[in-house]
Design an enzyme around this catalytic site. Structure first.
Site: not given
Lengths: 663, 663
Positions: A381, A410
């Site tokens: 993330d 990401e």
């Protein structure tokens, strides 16, 4: 002048692939191999011999492959990448006087020159080689030198002597005294094939309970596995599965405060039950999780976890490692903010801490913990909000022991940073695909990704939606929009994913106009999904994924080629497998509202079809077959039926019994 | 992890200009300067400060220039190149917490946030800076920290404190503890302006005698100087001026043997009178040569010498330095050959000799000798047939002492080698210009030379003819062909040259069909030229050269832009000076046989003209003026009159007294 030997006359430069002068490795998967090219040249007209040197990293000796000479001083050779891990390669080249002599001898004979002195010179080359050679070769070369000197004229005797006797032995003993070694050793990361070809499904396990309103568990999620497998996904990615903080917990639709019983965001990681290595009690136990991972594996699905390096204020590390957080002058911990916005439910780590090394080790430990539980794929993330050098170190450390681990970045951020993260180690990367809708945008973006150096290190994993991204196109385009986007994702990129069941069920309502957030987003609440909804496009998804599984052409990006179409609303492209025996040709109507039609202008050579050869295109989505001929063929696509063709191109073959069929 | 500080969060990459990862320097002339760009970025949203560091090579300290932030993580700054020699540059950048804090404070004020803690944090940044600062700054910062803490609210007081008090001092004391230094120091060769802008004339001094058949001398050549100067040339290049060998001397038209009295080729260097540092007695004495060089200088002309590293069999070095030559098994010296062709009047040097260092030094000494005689420009014959590393060493050594020396590489060979020689040190390079005749070829080639990285190190010196090159175009195209080629040469490239008087007199007969050699070439015999020939284009040449001298736009290649024309036989391009105040627009009819006409499609923005603004084009060749308007203007060029326009673009200006004129 004293450092180098001025007699090393060969120059090696322009090596490809090579990323930032060898600062970063290129990426391959096992079985894929590496084709290396370089500019190799020297002064004058002497013959050059060039070798590609390669081996697994750290090996004592190089393997060598002779390079082939191409036009314009370019040379080429390749090596295989059979095993996981790191490999290295470099080059060596030299002026080869014996090869020069042989080449010139042919011209002398053609020019009817006296061979007396040339043959004496040749014999001296052979004699010198004898001095370099070992064992039987040395003795034999001595004898051959004498024999060569005694030749009186051109003819079959001389040819045979050179071709069959001297040549093969001398190739083993070239004069490499003045060989130039390329100044850099270049690296290749060799991943497993799933690093290149993978089909992802993101799912919130807490929304898998059979009874509405209940908090789903890993046991519930297990029952969802046959459904996911039936659509043909091979990676199942779960948002964070850890205990969720209660301090400043967000309510549904990102409300600033949560009411009792509201579940909060899984990205607010950590509570009294534990942090990044704990499991949210409502999902189950570690045992349940491991069972889930095994169950998925039995369906051919690998579980991927989300790793988000941030904490809720309730994370045990806040107490245990105060140095890992920045403290404000009032003694409180600095929460996340993007002034004037505050995210008081989230604490970022303080990477400029004096104890940054300890912090780095702690974070690495998170990956190690889940690897030990059998997880080998991580979706990271927001890696771009942690120091970039951390990732290079962390991924390098993990992969040294576990070269089978896959990291998906990401990082929805600026291109330089996305590319740097890929260079520094991320196996796959999220992309701008979700926001590329027009044919011009798609051509341009995928040309950058597949036709430039970027393709050597950046493996796009394209997502039409995520829990954070409900694009305008999907909000307004109806069912056709979802089909268009999954066909594009699944055929433009070897790796893609969807966030489901929202995607296949056509979930399209935003929290408010101009927002890309979902209304009633699963990020903040449990949702119940009706998988039996007749509007579901799960059947179409399974067809796309079957086409991917069954056709090697769709399993890499290197051969992507865009073709012409005389209507900008329609995008045409193809991919071919390595042996060029299989071509998939995709035609997509990008307009989800209206029927669009027009004429292709195919690059037939790329498709592997002769200009005068009729061929068949066989739609893998509908099973329809059409007879095409030449570059120009009519296509009409009604978005309310199926807005795309995914064609297998079939060549016409005349059988022995004299009827035609298509292969 | 132990080697680097993980808190250095900024990445610097994609630096330009940078040749082969800094392996080679870029080139500039004095006063030209260097614009440096780089990708500079870090994780997250913190403010970044980037500095360009630069100085003369070997200086103890760097000069620093703040870089400006451009879109997409690109940063830019520049530095001047005031002096001859080598300069170096690199970059440094860091995350600047004070700048971040200031930027965020503005947003907090806009968002009406409480400033209590933010101001305390700001004060701590100021206090830390006080710790880094010296002298009065340190004391002042301590006081300012207290003042900042005592501010109660946003307003003019706070703004003034930050803007006028704290800001300026803090800029001097940034926190560079975690600054990232770019990993490479890059180099710039700074040449004198003539390295970029020069106009060459090649002439055989032995053909300058006033009486036909006599061997010309330097005294004769001196009398030719006003003629050369009147055409506007500033470099006069002489083929080798050394004693010419007699063994295997070639006769006229490259006859295998010479008759007594035939003069031979000046490239067969060396006789009993001496070698590369001697002067051919029939040309005169060293004193005469020095006088000639001085006389040329008084006409604004620099003399360039030919350096050809090869010998005749009679060169003194053949006896003095047998190790510098390769000996064959029969004891004879290996002559030059390209089997089956033999060049028995020429001995190449043996660069793989054990005594290669001595040979290198000997060759360097040739340059040094002529530098001592006042020669600072050398045209190097066939550098691509000598080891490439030799040139990098030799030119580097010479230029360390004599940064004003210019080396022109006569390497008509494959592109990689030509480019490498330029990277390795040659100041200017011969090109493929002579064989680029169509508009497509010229656009393509000059785009490569001026719009790619090549322009950073390869300075084209373009020649429509040389004593070795009489192209088909010149053989058949008549007078118009010569004019077309000199206009192209003089306006496409900042450096060009002709071999005269053959060129201006339209000498066009080849030795035989399909040969590029001149019939009765001066390479092998003395020629007498009628400079008064009415067909001479010397007057036109002087106009081209005056346009070059008077217009800065024509003195570099960086601004070359090609424009459209609706007839492929006509080429249109422009160049602009640095301040974009002066544009030269050239229109050339490439067809020497027929009148060609059509319509321009000008890129007006490049030319510096607004779409609705009429402008004047003033032909510097004929003095004609035309009123043009917009991108599309009609041009017709008759090759039998003048096949080209060299326009100065003149903007219309309204005078105060209300009539229009053109500037």
């Amino acid at each position: 002048m004293n450092e180098v030997d001025g007699r090393k006359r060969v120059i090696i430069e322009g090596v490809s692939p090579e990323i930032d002068a060898g600062r970063f490795p290129i990426k391959r998967v096992t079985g894929e191999g590496v084709v290396v090219e370089a500019d190799v040249f020297a002064d004058g007209h002497d013959a050059i011999e060039a070798r590609l040197l390669w081996n697994v990293q750290g090996a004592r000796e190089w393997n060598e492959t002779r390079m082939e000479s191409l036009p314009n001083d370019r040379w080429r050779a390749s090596f295989e990448t059979p095993e996981l891990g790191m490999m290295t390669y470099t080059l060596e080249a030299w002026v080869d006087h014996f090869l020069t002599w042989r080449r010139d001898l042919v011209k002398r004979i053609e020019g009817d020159q006296d061979l007396g002195i040339p043959l004496k010179i040749g014999a001296s080359h052979v004699r010198e080689a004898a001095g370099r050679a070992a064992g039987a070769d040395a003795k034999r070369l001595e004898a051959l030198a004498v024999e060569l000197e005694s030749v009186r004229a051109a003819g079959p005797e001389l040819d045979a002597l050179l071709e069959h006797e001297i040549g093969p032995i001398l190739e083993r003993w070239p004069d490499r005294r003045f060989a130039t070694r390329y100044g850099r050793e270049l690296s290749v990361v060799v991943d497993r094939p799933r690093a290149r070809f993978s089909t992802w499904y993101e799912m919130f396990p807490r929304s898998t309970a059979s009874r509405p309103g209940r908090h789903g568990t890993f046991r519930d999620a297990e029952r969802r596995l046959p459904y996911v497998a039936s659509m043909g996904f091979d990676v199942l990615y779960l948002p964070p599965i850890h205990p969720i903080g209660t301090t400043n917990r967000k309510g549904p639709n990102n409300a600033v405060t949560a009411n009792p019983g509201e579940v909060g965001s899984p990205w607010a990681i950590g509570a009294k039950e534990g942090g990044h290595t704990a499991i949210h009690p409502e999902l189950g136990t570690l045992e349940d999780f491991r069972h889930f991972v095994e169950a998925a594996r039995s369906h051919g699905i690998e579980v991927a976890l989300d790793v988000a390096f941030q904490t809720s204020p309730d994370h045990p590390w806040v107490e245990e490692h105060p140095d890992w957080f920045l403290h404000r002058p009032d003694g409180t911990v600095q929460f996340a903010e993007n002034p004037p916005k505050k995210y008081e439910d989230i604490y970022p780590f303080y990477f400029e801490s004096e104890r940054w090394k300890e912090l780095w080790e702690g974070l690495r430990g998170v990956f190690q913990y889940w690897i030990d539980q059998g997880v080998l794929i991580f979706r990271v993330d927001n890696p771009h909000t942690k120091p970039l050098p951390f990732w290079e170190w962390c991924i390098g450390e993990i992969r040294r022991e576990h070269p089978d681990v896959i990291f998906l970045a990401e990082a929805f951020t600026r291109p330089r940073i996305m590319y740097w993260l890929a260079k520094a180690g991320f196996t796959q990367s999220y992309t701008y695909f979700a926001w590329r809708n027009t044919s011009w945008e798609l051509r341009d973006y995928f040309t950058d990704l597949t036709r430039t150096e970027v393709r050597e290190y950046f493996r796009p994993n394209v997502w039409p939606n995520t829990p954070d991204i409900l694009t305008e196109y999907l909000q307004h385009g109806g069912r056709a929009a979802f089909i268009v986007r999954i066909v594009l994702a699944g055929t433009l990129a070897a790796s893609y994913g969807i966030y489901g069941p929202a995607f296949e069920l056509g979930e399209h309502l935003p929290r408010h106009a101009e927002s890309e957030e979902y209304l009633d987003s699963e990020k903040y609440q449990i949702r119940t999904w009706n998988l039996e909804d007749p509007r579901s496009i799960s059947e179409l998804i399974s067809r796309v994924n079957r086409a991917r599984r069954e056709h090697e052409a769709l399993q890499s990006n290197d051969t992507l080629v865009f073709h012409g179409f005389d209507n900008d609303q329609v995008l045409v492209y193809s991919k071919t497998n390595r042996e060029r025996s299989e071509t998939i040709l995709v035609v997509v109507n990008l307009d989800p509202y209206n029927t669009q039609s027009g004429w292709t202008s195919l690059d037939l050579e790329t498709v592997g079809i002769a200009p005068d050869q009729p061929f068949q295109v066989h739609d893998l989505l509908t099973d329809a077959r059409y007879s095409w001929h030449g570059p120009s063929n009519y296509v009409e696509l009604n978005p309310h039926v199926v807005p795309a063709h995914v064609f297998r191109v079939r060549h016409r073959v005349r059988s022995e019994r004299d009827f035609d069929y298509y292969l």
